[in-house]
Design an enzyme around this catalytic site. Sequence first.
Site, PDB file in Angstrom:
ATOM      1  N   THR A 128       2.536  23.772  27.832  1.00  9.45           N
ATOM      2  CA  THR A 128       2.287  23.853  26.386  1.00  9.45           C
ATOM      3  C   THR A 128       2.322  22.478  25.725  1.00  9.45           C
ATOM      4  O   THR A 128       1.455  22.137  24.913  1.00  9.45           O
ATOM      5  CB  THR A 128       3.322  24.783  25.730  1.00  9.45           C
ATOM      6  OG1 THR A 128       3.218  26.085  26.314  1.00  9.45           O
ATOM      7  CG2 THR A 128       3.077  24.888  24.230  1.00  9.45           C
ATOM      8  N   ASP A 166      -6.735   2.498  -1.724  1.00  8.86           N
ATOM      9  CA  ASP A 166      -6.564   2.099  -0.323  1.00  8.86           C
ATOM     10  C   ASP A 166      -7.909   1.980   0.383  1.00  8.86           C
ATOM     11  O   ASP A 166      -8.150   1.041   1.150  1.00  8.86           O
ATOM     12  CB  ASP A 166      -5.653   3.092   0.406  1.00  8.86           C
ATOM     13  CG  ASP A 166      -6.155   4.530   0.340  1.00  8.86           C
ATOM     14  OD1 ASP A 166      -6.928   4.877  -0.575  1.00  8.86           O
ATOM     15  OD2 ASP A 166      -5.753   5.330   1.215  1.00  8.86           O
ATOM     16  N   ASN A 224       0.876   8.380   1.217  1.00  5.46           N
ATOM     17  CA  ASN A 224       1.611   9.637   1.099  1.00  5.46           C
ATOM     18  C   ASN A 224       2.770   9.735   2.078  1.00  5.46           C
ATOM     19  O   ASN A 224       3.759  10.421   1.812  1.00  5.46           O
ATOM     20  CB  ASN A 224       0.655  10.817   1.307  1.00  5.46           C
ATOM     21  CG  ASN A 224      -0.284  11.005   0.140  1.00  5.46           C
ATOM     22  OD1 ASN A 224       0.141  11.318  -0.963  1.00  5.46           O
ATOM     23  ND2 ASN A 224      -1.570  10.793   0.370  1.00  5.46           N
ATOM     24  N   ASP A 272       0.859  -1.173   0.000  1.00  2.00           N
ATOM     25  CA  ASP A 272       0.000   0.000   0.000  1.00  2.00           C
ATOM     26  C   ASP A 272       0.896   1.224   0.000  1.00  2.00           C
ATOM     27  O   ASP A 272       1.591   1.500   0.980  1.00  2.00           O
ATOM     28  CB  ASP A 272      -0.923   0.028   1.212  1.00  2.00           C
ATOM     29  CG  ASP A 272      -1.682   1.340   1.301  1.00  2.00           C
ATOM     30  OD1 ASP A 272      -2.263   1.749   0.275  1.00  2.00           O
ATOM     31  OD2 ASP A 272      -1.673   1.965   2.372  1.00  2.00           O
ATOM     32  N   GLY A 324     -10.136   6.199  -3.704  1.00  2.00           N
ATOM     33  CA  GLY A 324      -8.759   5.720  -3.608  1.00  2.00           C
ATOM     34  C   GLY A 324      -8.697   4.210  -3.461  1.00  2.00           C
ATOM     35  O   GLY A 324      -9.540   3.593  -2.787  1.00  2.00           O
ATOM     36  N   THR A 378      -2.182   9.869   6.666  1.00  2.00           N
ATOM     37  CA  THR A 378      -1.832  11.246   6.328  1.00  2.00           C
ATOM     38  C   THR A 378      -3.078  12.122   6.388  1.00  2.00           C
ATOM     39  O   THR A 378      -3.050  13.240   6.908  1.00  2.00           O
ATOM     40  CB  THR A 378      -1.195  11.308   4.933  1.00  2.00           C
ATOM     41  OG1 THR A 378      -0.086  10.403   4.888  1.00  2.00           O
ATOM     42  CG2 THR A 378      -0.700  12.714   4.631  1.00  2.00           C
ATOM     43  N   ASN A 415       3.878   6.701   4.248  1.00  2.00           N
ATOM     44  CA  ASN A 415       4.561   5.414   4.341  1.00  2.00           C
ATOM     45  C   ASN A 415       4.100   4.452   3.261  1.00  2.00           C
ATOM     46  O   ASN A 415       2.986   4.570   2.746  1.00  2.00           O
ATOM     47  CB  ASN A 415       4.298   4.758   5.708  1.00  2.00           C
ATOM     48  CG  ASN A 415       4.958   5.497   6.845  1.00  2.00           C
ATOM     49  OD1 ASN A 415       6.141   5.789   6.817  1.00  2.00           O
ATOM     50  ND2 ASN A 415       4.170   5.820   7.869  1.00  2.00           N
TER      51      ASN A 415
END
Length: 259
Positions: A184, A109, A9, A6, A107, A132, A11
Amino acid sequence: MILALDIGNTNIVIGCIEDGKILSSSRIATNRNRTVDEYAVDFQSIFLLNQIHPDHIEGCIISSVVPPLVDTLVSTLKKVSGKTPLVVGPGVKTGLNIRIDNPAQLGSDLVAAAVAANAEYTKPIILVDLGTATTVSVIDEYGSYLGGMIIPGVQISQEALTSRTSLLQSITFDAPIHVIGTNTNDCMKSGAIYGNAVMIDGIADLIEDTLKKEFTVIATGGLANCIIPYCRRKIILDENLLLKGLWLIYEKNKDSHKQ
């Protein structure tokens, strides 16, 4: 045994599958600038680490959302296995009834994951893929793909935040001790982890309210194990869903595919 890829974008997921059983699953970084030989070295290293002999590979299949890399990875697989891979796309039998405006836009995937979800889980299904992008797929009680949502992914959202602010730094995706951050770093972690978990819960609730049905909710993707444990509703985590789907698609097409 087959080799399933697969190409995402961020991996490339590489799975070795035999009789539906995933023997190994590995990830390498997606890089559009790498050559066939460079990728071949990565594959040989993965074979060595997982004690996979290339001669045992009977066939290969690829799904990709990065079109410029398809030819490179096709050539790579030919080089390391001697097999010409099946590429998921138009003309490939999936058994999935896609009811969106333009089925060709879905897609490969998402197609593969939906095929596996249909085969393994109780329908109707909400399928969340945290990669992604965070994508949501809706499959009805008949196994038809109705549509879904595309949301900026957890990691790229954080990258956008830190790139546009002077005082906020990158974080790791582990949950803070408390929901209400007191520094933070913990505030950012809480926003990323709990914020996305609540979003997924809310989206599932909204889809159920809209369609007046109770859904099986399944999550997959590289960041699913970071977020899903903090969701309130029951969500099945299946990190190998896409590889399972590629296996099923390969089985549907192997007799007609020329190696």
